[in-house]
Enzyme design. Structure first.
Site, mmCIF file in Angstrom:
data_model
loop_
_atom_site.group_PDB
_atom_site.id
_atom_site.type_symbol
_atom_site.label_atom_id
_atom_site.label_comp_id
_atom_site.label_asym_id
_atom_site.label_seq_id
_atom_site.Cartn_x
_atom_site.Cartn_y
_atom_site.Cartn_z
ATOM 1 N N LYS A 44 39.722 33.613 32.014
ATOM 2 C CA LYS A 44 38.608 32.671 32.048
ATOM 3 C C LYS A 44 37.784 32.639 30.761
ATOM 4 C CE LYS A 44 38.126 32.527 37.042
ATOM 5 N NZ LYS A 44 37.188 32.508 38.169
ATOM 6 N N GLY B 27 33.287 39.845 34.557
ATOM 7 C CA GLY B 27 34.166 38.824 33.997
ATOM 8 C C GLY B 27 33.635 37.430 34.230
ATOM 9 N N MET C 163 34.112 35.210 36.656
ATOM 10 C CA MET C 163 33.571 34.893 37.972
ATOM 11 C C MET C 163 32.208 35.524 38.172
ATOM 12 S SD MET C 163 34.465 33.049 40.536
ATOM 13 C CE MET C 163 33.390 32.616 41.899
#
Length: 281
Positions: free
Chosen positions: A70, A138, A140
């Site tokens: 991501k 991270g 999320m």
């Protein structure tokens, strides 16, 4: 799935460290339901730049991006839409050609999913007056922190073992960083780690001690596979207000679907697609 795949069928895909059938079944169900000439396939890669170059070179319409890509994907796209730029995290790429050339625009629908589900379940600072803890550091976790902040949660914790990622993330959102939860008992627990994910080394583990879950007034799980992670099972056993990872996955996938196709499915269609996707993940 279309009756026939032709040269005109548009391809969308997902890139994940641990691909599952969840998104594949969700999107393909809705393509069939709505009569759209699209197909969706899940992939993993150990060469992210080459994978993104393939999206560009082959005219692939869109890609979902999951852990651990991501943040790493950011330098590989052409444009960050506001939802991704605000939190430096991407979960959706849409190929929108400009002047006949590929142009990859990155979005973050994780934020929309967490924010929408907090509101839908009535999980508010008034209802959970203690600290809200986000487990992980991270992409999320970033999306979740932004959603909690924008929902009015002011006492935020980032619980992450690695100071190099956890401390700066906490500082960015005015939160406190802890390397481990220890004896702290937040009223809201949000798991944005891979702990509990099927196929991983901690698939049968809780992300925190059982006592912390027992003390929580609300739990948000973002791991979607399996549907009943150890954290989800315990929260249900305790009767704790709960947002599941499958709910998060379905909401963000519906937002992705609209970005890829220009068609927004109804709430009933999203519900049925989510149910179908969970039958064989």
């Amino acid at each position: 799935m279309p009756d026939r795949i032709t040269k005109d069928t548009r391809l969308c895909l997902s890139l994940s460290g641990r691909p599952s059938n969840l998104g594949t079944r969700f999107h393909n169900f809705l393509y069939a339901e709505l009569g759209l000439d699209f197909v969706y396939k899940a992939f993993t890669t150990d060469d992210l730049p080459a994978a993104v170059a393939g999206i560009r070179a082959l005219g692939i319409r869109g890609a979902g991006v999951s852990m651990p890509f991501k943040e790493a994907v950011i330098p590989l796209v052409d444009e960050l839409e506001a939802s991704a730029a605000a939190i430096d995290s991407v979960n959706t790429i849409v190929n929108t050609p400009r002047e006949g050339r590929p142009h990859l625009v990155a979005y973050n629908t994780d934020y929309l999913a967490v924010a929408g589900l907090l509101a839908q379940h009535g999980i508010t600072p008034a209802g959970t007056p203690g600290a809200a803890a986000v487990l992980g550091s991270g992409g999320m976790a970033k999306a979740s922190l932004a959603a909690l902040r924008d929902a009015g949660f002011s006492d935020l914790l980032v619980v992450a073992r690695t100071e190099a990622t956890g401390a700066p993330l906490a500082a960015q959102y005015g939160a406190r960083w802890l390397p481990a939860l220890g004896d702290v008992r937040p009223d809201l627990l949000l798991n944005a780690t891979p702990v509990g994910m099927a196929g991983g080394p901690a698939a049968e583990d809780l992300p925190v001690a059982r006592a912390a879950v027992e003390a929580a007034g609300a739990v948000v799980e973002v791991v979607a596979v399996p549907e009943d992670t150890p954290l989800v099972r315990l929260a249900r056993e305790l009767g704790t207000p709960l947002v599941t990872g499958t709910e998060v996955a379905a909401w963000q996938a519906a937002e992705q679907f609209a970005l890829y196709t220009g068609v927004r499915p109804s709430a009933d269609q999203v519900r049925r697609a989510g149910e179908f996707s969970r039958r064989a993940v």
